[in-house]
Design a protein around this motif. Structure first.
Motif, PDB file in Angstrom:
ATOM      1  N   SER A  76       0.833  -1.201   0.000  1.00 45.01           N
ATOM      2  CA  SER A  76       0.000   0.000   0.000  1.00 45.01           C
ATOM      3  C   SER A  76       0.866   1.248   0.000  1.00 45.01           C
ATOM      4  O   SER A  76       0.569   2.227  -0.678  1.00 45.01           O
ATOM      5  CB  SER A  76      -0.924   0.021   1.224  1.00 45.01           C
ATOM      6  N   ILE A  77       1.943   1.210   0.791  1.00 47.74           N
ATOM      7  CA  ILE A  77       2.845   2.351   0.942  1.00 47.74           C
ATOM      8  C   ILE A  77       4.280   1.895   0.726  1.00 47.74           C
ATOM      9  O   ILE A  77       4.698   0.857   1.244  1.00 47.74           O
ATOM     10  CB  ILE A  77       2.720   2.984   2.346  1.00 47.74           C
ATOM     11  N   LYS A  90       2.230   6.025  -2.485  1.00 47.68           N
ATOM     12  CA  LYS A  90       1.194   5.007  -2.581  1.00 47.68           C
ATOM     13  C   LYS A  90       1.427   4.183  -3.845  1.00 47.68           C
ATOM     14  O   LYS A  90       1.624   4.723  -4.933  1.00 47.68           O
ATOM     15  CB  LYS A  90      -0.189   5.655  -2.626  1.00 47.68           C
TER      16      LYS A  90
END
Length: 219
Positions: free
Chosen positions: A194-195, A205
């Protein structure tokens, strides 16, 4: 200095220092129950801040290095002396950390302050971590990244330099093999975090085009 929580279990300390030029450095703290894992140690002149950050979250358990370059390992001696905890790095990186030989792109050996004090990340150690580890050579022969699977956060070290929406290669002069480094970056399409949090820059992101664009521009 900025100390922020980037996911449920992952915190990041950011500060600027001068390593030839002004550089933003990020180090991380992964909380697992009462245990705190310190990911990279930045520069020694900011090690007290790291010590305070780690202690504020729980009981420091160990130091995990992405690689042995100065801006990632310089604070390790201070932290280990203060906390009496082990330091780990990939086995491929150990000879460079010990000063047994120089990095392939350098003529001089490293002086890390923790020569023969860093242990190899054995399978038995890796099994105990709240993180998955991936070998991503190129910037350094034993460079690794750490993935917190539950939070789906990738701590990418110097695999990339990041901006808010884009990825860029690490500085060429400090990179052993840029082509290998760029190829190692494809791991993000396997992990799909996600990150992506890099050691130098802003958190990004993930999206499916991120690595494709990066590779197209820089390969």
């Amino acid at each position: 200095m900025e100390f922020v929580q980037i996911s449920e279990h992952v915190y990041k300390l950011t500060y600027e220092t001068v390593v030839g030029i002004p550089v933003k450095i990020n180090t991380w703290y992964v909380v697992d129950g009462e245990d705190v894992y310190i990911i990279d140690t930045g520069m020694e002149d900011h090690a007290q801040m790291q010590l305070n950050a780690a202690k504020s979250l729980g009981v420091p358990k160990s130091i995990l290095l992405t690689h042995g370059h100065l801006d990632h390992i310089n604070g390790a001696k201070y932290l280990q002396d203060e906390l009496n905890i082990p330091i780990y790095a990939h086995e491929v990186e150990i000879p460079f950390i010990n000063g047994e030989k120089p990095y392939p792109n350098k003529s001089e050996k490293e002086t890390t302050g923790v020569e023969y004090r860093v242990e190899a990340l054995s399978d038995n150690i890796i099994k105990t971590l709240p993180l998955d580890l991936y070998l991503t050579p190129g910037h350094a022969p034993g460079h690794v990244i750490y993935h917190h699977k539950d939070d789906n956060v990738l701590l990418a070290g110097d695999l990339f330099i990041s901006r808010s929406k884009t990825l860029h290669p690490p500085i060429k002069n400090f990179t052993v093999d840029m082509s290998e480094n760029i190829n190692s970056g494809k791991v993000i399409d396997e992990i799909k975090p996600s990150i992506i949090s890099s050691a130098h820059g802003e958190d990004v992101k993930y999206n499916d085009e991120l690595y494709t664009i990066y590779k197209f521009i820089y390969e």
